[in-house]
Design a protein around this motif. Structure first.
Motif, PDB file in Angstrom:
ATOM      1  N   ASN A  78      -8.311  20.121   4.326  1.00 25.70           N
ATOM      2  CA  ASN A  78      -7.374  19.340   3.501  1.00 25.70           C
ATOM      3  C   ASN A  78      -6.465  18.443   4.335  1.00 25.70           C
ATOM      4  OD1 ASN A  78      -8.427  20.319   1.154  1.00 25.70           O
ATOM      5  ND2 ASN A  78      -6.845  21.903   0.858  1.00 25.70           N
ATOM      6  N   LEU A  79      -6.149  18.910   5.567  1.00 26.31           N
ATOM      7  CA  LEU A  79      -5.310  18.090   6.450  1.00 26.31           C
ATOM      8  C   LEU A  79      -5.988  16.748   6.689  1.00 26.31           C
ATOM      9  CD1 LEU A  79      -4.376  20.703   9.247  1.00 26.31           C
ATOM     10  CD2 LEU A  79      -2.887  19.878   7.413  1.00 26.31           C
ATOM     11  N   PHE A  80      -7.319  16.791   6.863  1.00 20.15           N
ATOM     12  CA  PHE A  80      -8.083  15.562   7.092  1.00 20.15           C
ATOM     13  C   PHE A  80      -8.255  14.781   5.797  1.00 20.15           C
ATOM     14  CE2 PHE A  80      -9.444  16.036  11.480  1.00 20.15           C
ATOM     15  CZ  PHE A  80      -9.165  17.372  11.713  1.00 20.15           C
ATOM     16  N   ARG A  81      -8.556  15.503   4.710  1.00 10.23           N
ATOM     17  CA  ARG A  81      -8.769  14.812   3.424  1.00 10.23           C
ATOM     18  C   ARG A  81      -7.517  14.080   2.983  1.00 10.23           C
ATOM     19  NH1 ARG A  81     -13.031  19.065   1.026  1.00 10.23           N
ATOM     20  NH2 ARG A  81     -11.389  20.553   1.430  1.00 10.23           N
ATOM     21  N   GLU A  82      -6.370  14.745   3.164  1.00 13.40           N
ATOM     22  CA  GLU A  82      -5.116  14.088   2.768  1.00 13.40           C
ATOM     23  C   GLU A  82      -4.888  12.827   3.580  1.00 13.40           C
ATOM     24  OE1 GLU A  82      -2.295  17.279   3.169  1.00 13.40           O
ATOM     25  OE2 GLU A  82      -3.283  18.375   1.525  1.00 13.40           O
ATOM     26  N   THR A  83      -5.124  12.920   4.883  1.00 12.42           N
ATOM     27  CA  THR A  83      -4.902  11.769   5.756  1.00 12.42           C
ATOM     28  C   THR A  83      -5.864  10.629   5.407  1.00 12.42           C
ATOM     29  OG1 THR A  83      -4.305  13.331   7.485  1.00 12.42           O
ATOM     30  CG2 THR A  83      -4.676  11.060   8.176  1.00 12.42           C
ATOM     31  N   ALA A  84      -7.105  10.982   5.068  1.00 15.21           N
ATOM     32  CA  ALA A  84      -8.135   9.964   4.789  1.00 15.21           C
ATOM     33  C   ALA A  84      -8.191   9.600   3.307  1.00 15.21           C
ATOM     34  CB  ALA A  84      -9.494  10.466   5.252  1.00 15.21           C
ATOM     35  N   ASN A  85      -7.362  10.256   2.519  1.00 15.40           N
ATOM     36  CA  ASN A  85      -7.368  10.042   1.068  1.00 15.40           C
ATOM     37  C   ASN A  85      -8.756  10.300   0.447  1.00 15.40           C
ATOM     38  OD1 ASN A  85      -6.009   9.610  -1.297  1.00 15.40           O
ATOM     39  ND2 ASN A  85      -6.265   7.378  -1.270  1.00 15.40           N
ATOM     40  N   VAL A  86      -9.320  11.418   0.835  1.00 14.54           N
ATOM     41  CA  VAL A  86     -10.615  11.863   0.317  1.00 14.54           C
ATOM     42  C   VAL A  86     -10.369  13.108  -0.528  1.00 14.54           C
ATOM     43  CG1 VAL A  86     -12.834  12.910   0.980  1.00 14.54           C
ATOM     44  CG2 VAL A  86     -11.932  10.942   2.269  1.00 14.54           C
ATOM     45  N   LYS A  87     -11.067  13.232  -1.666  1.00 12.87           N
ATOM     46  CA  LYS A  87     -10.879  14.429  -2.483  1.00 12.87           C
ATOM     47  C   LYS A  87     -12.188  15.198  -2.682  1.00 12.87           C
ATOM     48  CE  LYS A  87      -6.634  13.215  -4.877  1.00 12.87           C
ATOM     49  NZ  LYS A  87      -6.360  11.929  -4.200  1.00 12.87           N
ATOM     50  N   THR A  88     -13.255  14.662  -2.108  1.00 13.43           N
ATOM     51  CA  THR A  88     -14.597  15.216  -2.309  1.00 13.43           C
ATOM     52  C   THR A  88     -14.761  16.587  -1.640  1.00 13.43           C
ATOM     53  OG1 THR A  88     -15.224  12.910  -2.004  1.00 13.43           O
ATOM     54  CG2 THR A  88     -17.013  14.521  -2.243  1.00 13.43           C
ATOM     55  N   LEU A 120     -15.316  13.006  12.141  1.00  7.98           N
ATOM     56  CA  LEU A 120     -16.487  12.144  11.956  1.00  7.98           C
ATOM     57  C   LEU A 120     -16.768  11.917  10.468  1.00  7.98           C
ATOM     58  CD1 LEU A 120     -19.042  13.433  14.645  1.00  7.98           C
ATOM     59  CD2 LEU A 120     -17.472  11.465  14.766  1.00  7.98           C
ATOM     60  N   ALA A 121     -16.728  13.004   9.688  1.00  7.20           N
ATOM     61  CA  ALA A 121     -17.090  12.899   8.268  1.00  7.20           C
ATOM     62  C   ALA A 121     -16.127  12.016   7.490  1.00  7.20           C
ATOM     63  CB  ALA A 121     -17.161  14.292   7.645  1.00  7.20           C
ATOM     64  N   THR A 122     -14.834  12.096   7.833  1.00  4.93           N
ATOM     65  CA  THR A 122     -13.843  11.281   7.122  1.00  4.93           C
ATOM     66  C   THR A 122     -13.777   9.865   7.679  1.00  4.93           C
ATOM     67  OG1 THR A 122     -12.156  12.101   8.651  1.00  4.93           O
ATOM     68  CG2 THR A 122     -12.317  13.199   6.496  1.00  4.93           C
ATOM     69  N   GLY A 123     -14.352   9.665   8.857  1.00 14.54           N
ATOM     70  CA  GLY A 123     -14.263   8.352   9.485  1.00 14.54           C
ATOM     71  C   GLY A 123     -12.861   8.010   9.952  1.00 14.54           C
ATOM     72  N   LEU A 131      -6.508  14.605  17.493  1.00 14.70           N
ATOM     73  CA  LEU A 131      -7.409  15.703  17.148  1.00 14.70           C
ATOM     74  C   LEU A 131      -6.824  17.041  17.615  1.00 14.70           C
ATOM     75  CD1 LEU A 131     -10.020  15.391  15.644  1.00 14.70           C
ATOM     76  CD2 LEU A 131     -11.248  15.304  17.826  1.00 14.70           C
ATOM     77  N   SER A 132      -6.202  17.016  18.769  1.00 17.02           N
ATOM     78  CA  SER A 132      -5.585  18.218  19.319  1.00 17.02           C
ATOM     79  C   SER A 132      -4.442  18.693  18.414  1.00 17.02           C
ATOM     80  CB  SER A 132      -5.088  17.922  20.743  1.00 17.02           C
ATOM     81  OG  SER A 132      -4.467  19.040  21.309  1.00 17.02           O
ATOM     82  N   ILE A 133      -3.693  17.761  17.881  1.00 15.82           N
ATOM     83  CA  ILE A 133      -2.594  18.101  16.955  1.00 15.82           C
ATOM     84  C   ILE A 133      -3.154  18.698  15.667  1.00 15.82           C
ATOM     85  CG2 ILE A 133      -0.782  17.115  15.475  1.00 15.82           C
ATOM     86  CD1 ILE A 133      -0.191  15.135  17.779  1.00 15.82           C
ATOM     87  N   PHE A 134      -4.249  18.109  15.170  1.00 14.44           N
ATOM     88  CA  PHE A 134      -4.885  18.666  13.967  1.00 14.44           C
ATOM     89  C   PHE A 134      -5.435  20.068  14.247  1.00 14.44           C
ATOM     90  CE2 PHE A 134      -5.153  15.906  10.273  1.00 14.44           C
ATOM     91  CZ  PHE A 134      -4.710  14.676  10.755  1.00 14.44           C
ATOM     92  N   ALA A 135      -6.180  20.194  15.347  1.00 13.83           N
ATOM     93  CA  ALA A 135      -6.817  21.484  15.667  1.00 13.83           C
ATOM     94  C   ALA A 135      -5.776  22.594  15.792  1.00 13.83           C
ATOM     95  CB  ALA A 135      -7.622  21.365  16.961  1.00 13.83           C
ATOM     96  N   ARG A 136      -4.634  22.255  16.381  1.00 12.04           N
ATOM     97  CA  ARG A 136      -3.559  23.232  16.570  1.00 12.04           C
ATOM     98  C   ARG A 136      -3.167  23.892  15.262  1.00 12.04           C
ATOM     99  NH1 ARG A 136       1.159  20.268  16.843  1.00 12.04           N
ATOM    100  NH2 ARG A 136       1.596  21.202  14.798  1.00 12.04           N
ATOM    101  N   GLN A 137      -3.197  23.101  14.181  1.00  8.69           N
ATOM    102  CA  GLN A 137      -2.752  23.627  12.883  1.00  8.69           C
ATOM    103  C   GLN A 137      -3.789  24.551  12.245  1.00  8.69           C
ATOM    104  OE1 GLN A 137      -0.426  20.383  10.656  1.00  8.69           O
ATOM    105  NE2 GLN A 137      -1.217  19.306  12.454  1.00  8.69           N
ATOM    106  N   GLY A 138      -5.005  24.572  12.838  1.00  7.40           N
ATOM    107  CA  GLY A 138      -6.006  25.538  12.388  1.00  7.40           C
ATOM    108  C   GLY A 138      -5.890  26.850  13.147  1.00  7.40           C
TER     109      GLY A 138
END
Lengths: 325, 325
Positions: A78-88, A120-123, A131-138
């Motif tokens: 969801n962190l990526f989907r929110e940033t990329a505005n993807v809901k799929t 990659l999937a969200t482009g 990416l390191s900041i995102f990964a940290r939150q996982g």
């Protein structure tokens, strides 16, 4: 589905340990840490968004995962989907080349690979630092698995500057022998273990303060390629982390009898002139930092006490990368 | 020689540990400690002044001792000789009913018995409190072996008020199972181990501060005869001491594989509903605090992993006393 791209991230073993959060939600640590990325343990993951499914579907090692495991992955996605505005919804396929939850930090490579595949999937085309900041939150330690070699996780002052940086390629004679004492799930997760330690150990401030000093010293030793110094600081910082846990109330110990066997054997080999040093994480396994050129000799000595399957040699791992399917 | 009188002193196991000196020469501790005296381990000693010999002669377990061992005894005897204005050499005969230097605190019963015998031989007629002050200068833990039951060593403010006091007779259902993991001489003496810990462990101030709290709490639990509470504080304080040592640089660990086996078994028995708690000193042996009425049952469980000779049950010991030859 057809165009899902796969990312591989390697696990890492902390030489200067991460043990405690100052912010549970954002996963901000109480101290900076430093690790060596290993090429023998990794996770490969693909993410493909799919309009035809109703919710996220997560396969780990080709097995469909339950609600709880899937939710953990969904929340992180969801962190990526929110940033990329993807809901799929997405199909996530992950293969762990790491004994899961055996203290071999599978969550580090797992969350890092997932971050890479989601990128990659969200482009979104995030930089390694982002990416390191995102990964940290996982998972805290995942922040370091973005890079190969020696990697520092700088604790930072906020979520935006708490990320990993590469210190050194580790392109010198260095490696690890991992002694798998027990690959079963551990009784107390590291998340819980560190929480209890921060809350109850009278050693905690001593841990945080002295670890900052260890970090400065090991970075100098790495710069100098002074292997013995790197090893001594590694061993002492690791034992200090376990000492901090023994100070918790009730005391926390992840050691098993064979952990002590392994540590005693390392001390013995050192007396015989082979430079090698141990460290342990939130589990019974023992990781031995050594010259990669000495690793076979050390493994042979360990074969007197352990089985072939329990002894895994690894050289330094590389940066997270896309692999062809 | 004919009128040598023999004194027996029992060893003691600290539940709140003594680990570090604030004055090396006088043996003044950094914190107060508390122990249980055990009746299964003791030393019997006689001292007889003899004009016909030229220097002190020391027999341990019927074996004439070398210069180094004799000098240690002589120095301690001098404290009594100076006070009594005696200059005569002595024959000292000592029998240890304790595996020497196996972390079973043979120096505690040894120095306490020697103090008691010297007191009789010099005719000084010291009070138990004075005897405790003398014994302390031979070996810190010996100060507590003057008394039976639960004994506190009050750290005091000077040599004159750093002595033991009896807290409770332990005349209730309490005892210990001692698991002798290794009765060989340990590599690092407790004297050296505590010195290195005080000098290098970042946990040391946390140890001293939290041990003071543990002491207050265990004294209340003993007063209430709350066995579970006494056990929990004992286990946590002991592990904290070992945590403090792991914080030393280089790290100090006295654990052997079988120490971990024993601790794991205690945790398992506790889950099965048998209240028992472990503690360890500067050696690999594990001491299990239990209901004396449960001790046979616990020993039986341990016989699956250890030999009969490694398992010694003990009830609470009594005050130091004269025994007939």
């Amino acid at each position: 589905m057809s165009n899902a791209r796969k990312v591989r991230a390697y696990t890492n073993i902390a030489l200067i340990k991460y043990w405690g959060k100052r912010d549970d939600a954002l996963i901000l640590p109480t101290s900076s840490s430093l690790s060596l990325t290993l090429d023998a343990f990794y996770t490969e993951t693909s993410v493909s968004f799919d309009e035809s499914i109703e919710k996220d579907t997560f396969y780990l090692n080709d097995t469909l995962q339950d609600e709880a495991a899937t939710q953990k992955v969904s929340r992180f996605l969801n962190l990526f989907r929110e940033t990329a505005n993807v809901k799929t919804p997405a199909i996530i396929k992950s293969t762990n080349y790491v004994p899961t939850a055996a203290g071999l930090a599978s969550s580090a490579s797992g969350m890092a690979a997932l971050a890479g595949a989601a990128n990659l999937a969200t482009g979104l085309n995030l930089s390694p630092q982002e990416l390191s900041i995102f990964a940290r939150q996982g998972s805290g330690s995942a922040t370091r698995s973005i890079y190969g070699g020696f990697v520092e996780w700088q604790k930072g002052t906020s979520s935006m500057d708490s990320y990993a940086v590469k210190i050194d390629d580790a392109a010198w004679d260095i490696g690890m022998l991992v002694v798998v004492v027990n690959k079963n799930q551990k009784e107390l997760s590291s998340r819980e273990g560190m929480k209890q330690t921060v809350a109850t150990s009278p050693f905690y401030s001593g841990w945080v303060e002295s670890t900052a000093v260890d970090l400065v010293n090991i970075k100098k030793a790495i710069r100098d390629q002074d292997f013995e110094q790197v090893g001594e600081i590694t061993e002492s910082n690791g034992m200090k982390m376990h000492g901090t846990m023994l100070g918790a109330n009730p005391p926390i110990s992840y050691w098993e009898p064979d952990s002590v066997v392994a540590m005693q054997l390392v001390r013995q080999l050192r007396k015989q002139g082979i430079p090698c040093y141990f460290t342990m994480d939130a589990g019974p396994n023992v990781k031995i930092l050594c010259r990669l050129s000495d690793s076979q000799k050390i493994k042979t000595a360990f074969l007197n006490y352990f089985n072939e399957e329990q002894l895994i040699i690894s050289g330094p791992g590389s940066d997270l990368k896309e692999v062809t399917l």
